[in-house]
Design an enzyme around this catalytic site. Structure first.
Site, PDB file in Angstrom:
ATOM      1  N   SER A  36       0.912  -1.104   0.024  1.00 36.63           N
ATOM      2  CA  SER A  36      -0.043   0.017  -0.188  1.00 36.63           C
ATOM      3  C   SER A  36       0.897   1.241  -0.177  1.00 36.63           C
ATOM      4  O   SER A  36       1.790   1.338   0.769  1.00 36.63           O
ATOM      5  CB  SER A  36      -0.867  -0.013   1.375  1.00 36.63           C
ATOM      6  OG  SER A  36      -1.550   1.140   1.273  1.00 36.63           O
ATOM      7  N   PHE A 116      -7.719   0.061 -14.275  1.00 31.78           N
ATOM      8  CA  PHE A 116      -8.624   0.545 -15.284  1.00 31.78           C
ATOM      9  C   PHE A 116      -9.879  -0.069 -15.056  1.00 31.78           C
ATOM     10  O   PHE A 116     -10.151  -1.510 -15.155  1.00 31.78           O
ATOM     11  CB  PHE A 116      -8.156   0.666 -16.549  1.00 31.78           C
ATOM     12  CG  PHE A 116      -8.908   1.357 -17.599  1.00 31.78           C
ATOM     13  CD1 PHE A 116      -8.883   2.688 -17.662  1.00 31.78           C
ATOM     14  CD2 PHE A 116     -10.176   0.842 -18.256  1.00 31.78           C
ATOM     15  CE1 PHE A 116      -9.416   3.543 -18.609  1.00 31.78           C
ATOM     16  CE2 PHE A 116     -10.927   1.547 -19.098  1.00 31.78           C
ATOM     17  CZ  PHE A 116     -10.420   3.033 -19.308  1.00 31.78           C
ATOM     18  N   ASP A 255      -0.789  10.331 -25.777  1.00 28.27           N
ATOM     19  CA  ASP A 255      -1.902  10.773 -26.523  1.00 28.27           C
ATOM     20  C   ASP A 255      -1.726  12.009 -27.026  1.00 28.27           C
ATOM     21  O   ASP A 255      -2.244  12.344 -28.113  1.00 28.27           O
ATOM     22  CB  ASP A 255      -3.102  10.752 -25.483  1.00 28.27           C
ATOM     23  CG  ASP A 255      -3.667   9.577 -24.937  1.00 28.27           C
ATOM     24  OD1 ASP A 255      -3.119   8.307 -25.668  1.00 28.27           O
ATOM     25  OD2 ASP A 255      -3.901   9.418 -23.772  1.00 28.27           O
TER      26      ASP A 255
END
Length: 323
Positions: A36, A116, A255
């Site tokens: 974590s 995702f 992108d």
């Protein structure tokens, strides 16, 4: 050129870890990893590969057509994209799912661990391209980016069947898909980074030369080393990266490169200019936190282009940027 961009539309949850992931990994315990990371910052941003690419093209004065699936929570995001020149009329709205979520943690070396959630993206397979073609009066190119795998295959097959030129950009979906040959065969352009290039060859079973025989132009981004462009029977073209002012957050940099590259293609510029445009827009994306947080100012963009690639190159794009 009328360019449509098909792919994911998502909300990005971007976190920053003030350390190195590698320091937390114990080599002989990797089979039982339980970690974590306490993060210092959380930014919630608009994202998704197709939306990011369209945003960048819109900032450069284009009117790209966004194709993807979203939830009924898309209204604010749609308004944002509309205001930045994106045609969102062909976005499919799910009645069942929320818009996709991307959760990503970046360490101080710019390594990333991400998850995702597909959400409405899983319904991209319901989208047909012909109604888009009919609505806008024809398409010159469809970029097929990371999306619902069945949707990617459907869009690719439809482009081949209807004779619509397409660019294959499977990116993150390469790791999970086994039909990679179907995604890239016959593409006018194939976009990958260096790692994805090797993965693409592994998944298809094709050599570098065999891939080149099946696509028109192969574009491989190399991070800080720039980009390489390959075509069958032609020498490789290498274009250096554009200098960045600062490195803030890498999400969406690829992108932005595609947005600049496609915009230059729509202006009918050379592949070298297209790579330069892509590299400079990628630098803008790297300098902010979030893939759609950069803004462009015409003269500043042209001046940076001249500094990176020379005044003659800058003069060639100056009359087109944001026009």
């Amino acid at each position: 050129m009328r360019i449509a961009v098909a792919g994911s539309i998502a909300t990005d949850h971007l976190m920053t870890f003030p350390g190195r992931f590698a320091d937390q990994l114990i080599p002989d315990q990797l089979h039982t990893v339980s970690l974590s990371f306490l993060v210092d910052a959380l930014d919630i941003r608009r994202g998704g590969v197709a939306a990011n690419i369209c945003y960048g093209m819109g900032c450069l004065g284009q009117n790209p057509i966004l194709v993807g699936a979203v939830g009924d929570d898309f209204a604010d995001y749609r308004s944002w994209l509309d205001r930045h020149g994106v045609d969102t009329s062909s976005v499919y709205v799910s009645q069942l799912h929320h818009t996709a979520r991307f959760l990503c943690t970046t360490d101080e070396d710019h390594n990333q661990i991400a998850s995702f959630y597909a959400g409405a993206m899983s319904e991209a397979r319901e989208i047909e391209l012909q109604p888009v073609v009919d609505r806008v009066g024809g398409l010159d190119l469809v970029l097929i980016g990371a999306d619902d795998p069945e949707g990617m295959l459907r869009h690719t097959e439809e482009c081949r069947t209807r004779g619509i030129p397409f660019a294959a950009d499977p990116s993150q979906q390469l790791a999970r898909m086994n039909d990679v040959q179907e995604l890239i065969d016959g593409a006018a352009y194939l976009f990958t980074n260096e790692y994805e290039k090797s993965l693409c060859e592994q998944k298809t079973g094709w050599s570098d030369e065999e891939v080149l025989e099946r696509v028109g132009v192969r574009v491989t981004t190399l991070g800080p080393k720039g980009v390489r462009i390959d075509r069958i029977g032609e020498p490789s073209l290498h274009v250096d990266a554009a200098p960045e002012v600062r490195k803030v957050e890498p999400t969406g940099v690829g992108d932005a490169f595609r947005a600049g590259f496609l915009t230059a293609l729509s202006w009918e510029l050379s592949l070298e200019r297209a790579a330069q445009m892509g590299n400079l827009l990628a630098a803008h994306a790297l300098e902010v936190a979030g893939p759609q947080e950069y803004t462009l100012h015409r003269q500043q963009f042209v001046d940076r282009f001249a500094d990176a690639y020379g005044r003659e190159a800058a003069d060639e794009i100056a009359g087109r940027v944001l026009s």
